[in-house]
Design an enzyme around this catalytic site. Structure first.
Site, short mmCIF file in Angstrom:
data_model
loop_
_atom_site.label_atom_id
_atom_site.label_comp_id
_atom_site.label_asym_id
_atom_site.label_seq_id
_atom_site.Cartn_x
_atom_site.Cartn_y
_atom_site.Cartn_z
N SER A 448 0.91 -1.27 -0.12
CA SER A 448 -0.08 0.08 0.15
C SER A 448 0.99 1.30 0.02
O SER A 448 1.97 1.20 0.23
CB SER A 448 -0.98 0.18 1.33
OG SER A 448 -1.84 0.66 1.07
N PRO A 449 0.46 2.40 -0.56
CA PRO A 449 1.41 3.84 -0.46
C PRO A 449 1.47 4.12 0.83
O PRO A 449 0.39 3.83 1.73
CB PRO A 449 0.22 4.64 -1.32
CG PRO A 449 -0.56 3.93 -2.19
CD PRO A 449 -0.90 2.59 -1.54
N TYR A 608 -7.19 15.03 0.92
CA TYR A 608 -6.33 15.92 0.12
C TYR A 608 -7.15 16.54 -0.89
O TYR A 608 -8.33 16.57 -1.07
CB TYR A 608 -5.21 15.08 -0.50
CG TYR A 608 -4.46 14.47 0.69
CD1 TYR A 608 -3.65 15.16 1.39
CD2 TYR A 608 -4.26 12.94 0.80
CE1 TYR A 608 -2.96 14.65 2.55
CE2 TYR A 608 -3.29 12.56 1.86
CZ TYR A 608 -2.76 13.26 2.80
OH TYR A 608 -2.00 12.86 3.50
#
Length: 802
Positions: A448-449, A608
């Site tokens: 995963s990031p 974000y």
């Protein structure tokens, strides 16, 4: 309702001893006298004569015969609601340890079975090895009544208990075991701080006068919608009696109304249910015991005690009947409460210890029960699954029964599900390949990031080469970068990596080339994002989401709303400024393609910039980019389209979303389905389903695999491939989620920080060596787990009994 075959005994169960035993075990002083005994409650009042209250009364009286224990029950001794009670081997182990007399009486009444039948569309699939034990609720109460009378407990039937506050002045301890509608709890909401949540299904408790030969789940697809039957035996068939079974009929509220049950009296409802499930019942009738249609309520209390009053069983907590834990939890509460009253120095300490011991167990059970409850609420979304996968999905719905656990119980059934899934012989589900456009991933594991905050001026350096290179060598099918920022002012922190300069692109090319050369077959994906209002903050370990003390840069967002009062208020982007932001993403995508990345993910989650356009909590615009969900989607979709246009056609593109904001007024799971459909319609190859981090005052429901139900729903409702993420920590979880059809890929973050070679080690632990997890040539000598100690010591030849 599956229970593990192994029996476990908790600390509390092993410590239940009579007061005489405890006196003998206490140390003796040099003068030959015992030290003063810790005070225990001499007078105990129990409100409610259900299994939990009765068993608590019996245990406490048995542990100290001098105690005065009184139970108030407003119903008659033989009045009861519901029919059968299921107890696990674990709970029975505790009863056996604490009170062999009760255990022996239960043993005489139990009906035991191992199989679960799942019937859908006239086809039955059976899974064995589950180990159930059940008896009639009336029989259970009769056993506990007799035990209480033998011990000298004062049982007062057909008598309303005085208020708990009144009893608390006359008794040392008041046990409120007064059920899901607890008057004690409702009278003192400021003390217990209860939260009661109603759910979406209606259900009714009924009985059939014959014994099912297995636990039976039957699905009826009617013109009004889906209905389900839960049935299990509680009286065994004999030469002279046919036995008996509990039958619960359940359906969504709207189905219940459409089918006309709201207009039927109790007798007509029972007759209608028998006709709906005539095949399961063999044409036999159903019977009722003052049964009515109910809506399940989950009860949670912030505190379980108030002064010398303590909640027990359903008064303190409830767990949905589909995992069969109501009576089990109440009995275990009684065991733990009795043990702590013996062990602790005083009543306040005992009640605190009781709650400390039981709360984690209860919360874990409630999470499992909620997962099971929600599975049945969303059952229609699974009707498109192949029959074997549907059966496996049902069995593993609570996440307590897993692929590995089910393989131990019934290897034949599990192997059939694996074959149907497409697993080659000897290949766990996680090591089957998966294709996205022109990219075939050799297995279903994604790194995963994870933001590393270790770049300089946005340039990834040796740290990133080692970090991502190690994970590429570690066997995962897809390794994702951290969020790579598309502009300098789109960074989260000064340490965030970027892809807005040629120098950054050259550094990323070095990393991609290393992964492709040294770990052939590993795909490398880039996640592109813009921090929006959550930028210009410290490195995570210096203070996550805290603004920089100096050197801040201006922030932008759809609306001028700071993330927290301490954070900078962002500039609200005008319509004329949006094309420049879109071009930043497009330019970064061009560079990413030139770097050789195999997959691109657009970051539209976690608050974000693009995520903040999607959420109504962060997007207060009144122009074409705000208001309805369709309007809030407009700019993220424009960015997606622009990036997709420049991203190579044969390479896949995914989108990460926050499937819920975990906050009132924010995006919900329903919205997430619509968002996923929109991105899929624009060409997204998969949706990476995360949650939250959009607003600072979110209230996530953390737990094992807690985000996977959102991915599950999107996949099975829309048909869009998904990546599940969120506290998936074991290869068993990965296999279970994949085989159940709840996800297509599993992304793991922390496990890959703990172990860069997590995927290879998962293969070794499952004795798998194949194309889904090839070991790099320099590492092959480590492909078997090292021995940890001597295993060749001579075995004992003879055991002598004492």
């Amino acid at each position: 309702m599956g229970v593990p075959p192994a029996r476990a005994k908790s600390r509390a169960w092993g410590s239940l001893r009579t007061s005489a035993q405890r006196d003998r075990e206490r140390p003796v002083s040099p003068e030959g006298e015992h030290p003063a005994k810790a005070p225990t409650p001499a007078k105990i009042a129990v409100i409610g004569g259900g299994p939990g209250g009765l068993y608590a009364a019996a245990l406490l009286k048995r542990l100290d015969p001098d105690r005065e224990v009184t139970v108030w029950e407003r119903n008659a001794p033989d009045d009861t609601f519901g029919f059968g009670v299921v107890l696990s081997d674990e709970t029975l182990g505790g009863i056996e340890h604490a009170d062999p007399v009760v255990y022996a009486a239960l043993q005489e009444e139990f009906v035991r079975w191992d199989d679960i039948d799942i019937v859908r569309g006239g086809t039955r699939h059976t899974s064995g090895g589950h180990g159930f034990a059940a008896l009639g609720r009336r029989a259970l109460l009769a056993i506990l009544h007799e035990r209480c009378r033998d011990l000298g407990v004062d049982l007062r039937f057909r008598t309303e208990a005085p208020p708990a506050a009144t009893l608390a002045t006359a008794y040392d301890l008041v046990i409120a075991a007064d059920g899901v509608h607890s008057l004690t709890r409702e009278t003192h909401p400021e003390a217990f701080r209860p939260t009661l949540t109603s759910h979406r299904c209606r259900y009714i408790w009924l009985a059939a006068d014959f014994a099912f030969d297995a636990f039976r789940f039957e699905i009826a697809e009617t013109e009004h919608g889906v209905m389900q039957l839960h049935g299990y035996p509680y009286e065994a068939a004999t030469a002279t009696a046919p036995g008996a079974s509990t039958v619960i009929v359940e359906m969504r509220e709207e189905v219940w109304e459409a089918a006309g049950f709201a207009d039927l009296d109790a007798a007509a409802s029972v007759e209608r249910c028998a006709k709906l499930f005539a095949d399961a019942l063999g044409g036999r009738p159903l019977r009722s015991n003052n049964s009515s249609w109910l809506t399940f309520r989950t009860v949670v209390n912030a505190h379980w005690s108030h002064g010398n009053t303590v909640l027990l069983g359903d008064a303190a907590h409830t767990a949905h009947f589909s995992i069969g834990s109501g009576t089990k939890l109440a009995v275990e509460d009684a065991l733990a409460l009795a043990a702590n009253l013996q062990e602790q120095p005083d009543i306040p300490a005992a009640l605190a210890a009781y709650e400390t011991e039981r709360r984690p167990v209860v919360e874990s059970t409630q999470r499992a029960a909620l997962a099971s409850l929600q599975w049945f609420e969303e059952l229609p979304t699974y009707l498109g699954q192949p029959p074997l996968q549907f059966a496996f999905n049902l069995l593993t719905r609570s996440r307590r029964v897993t692929h590995d656990n089910l393989r131990l119980r019934d290897a034949g059934f599990t192997e059939a599900v694996e074959r149907d899934f497409g697993c080659p012989p000897g290949t766990p589900p996680m090591f089957t390949p998966f294709r996205l456009r022109g990219l075939e991933l050799r297995n279903r594991v994604v790194v995963s990031p994870m933001d590393m905050y270790s770049a300089e001026d946005g340039v990834p350096g040796d740290f990133h080469l080692v970090h991502l290179g190690a994970r590429a060598l570690g066997g995962a099918g897809l390794v994702m970068t951290e969020m790579v920022c598309v502009s300098e002012r789109g960074r989260i922190t000064p340490g965030c990596a970027g892809l807005y300069t040629d120098e950054q692109a050259a550094a990323w090319t070095r990393i991609v080339d290393f992964a492709h050369t040294q770990a052939p077959g590993t795909a490398l994906g880039v996640q592109l994002g813009h921090s929006g209002r959550k930028g210009s903050t410290k490195l995570m370990w210096d203070g996550i989401d805290e603004p920089l003390p100096t050197g801040n840069w201006p922030l932008v967002a759809p609306s001028p709303l700071p993330y927290t009062p301490a954070n900078q208020t962002p500039h609200a982007l005008s319509v004329s400024e949006l094309p420049a932001i879109r071009e930043e993403f497009t330019a970064a995508a061009r560079r990413a393609a030139a770097c050789g990345f195999d997959l691109l993910e657009l970051h539209c989650a976690h608050g974000y910039l693009l995520s903040s356009f999607l959420s109504p909590l962060t997007n207060h615009r009144t122009d074409a980019y705000g208001g309805s969900l369709e309007a809030r989607l407009r700019f993220p979709l424009e960015v997606f389209d622009s990036v997709r246009d420049v991203w190579p056609a044969d390479r896949p593109m995914t989108v990460r979303i926050s499937a819920t904001d975990w906050a009132d007024g924010g995006n919900t799971a329903d919205d997430a389905v619509a968002v996923a459909r929109a991105f899929a319609a624009h060409g997204a190859d998969a949706v990476d389903v995360s949650t939250g981090q959009v607003v600072a005052d979110e209230r996530p429901a953390y737990g094992r695999s807690y985000q996977t139900p959102f991915a599950d729903r999107i996949r099975n409702e829309t048909g869009v491939p998904v990546v599940a993420v969120g506290a998936i920590s074991s290869w068993d979880d990965v296999n279970s989620l994949l085989l159940a059809g709840r996800t297509d890929l599993c992304a793991l973050a922390r496990p890959h920080l703990y172990d860069p070679h997590w995927t290879l080690h998962a293969a070794a632990e499952q004795s798998y060596s194949g194309p889904g997890a090839p070991w790099p040539a320099p590492y092959r000598a480590g492909s078997r787990r090292p021995q940890t100690g001597r295993t060749d010591a001579p075995k004992p030849r003879l055991s002598l009994g004492g």
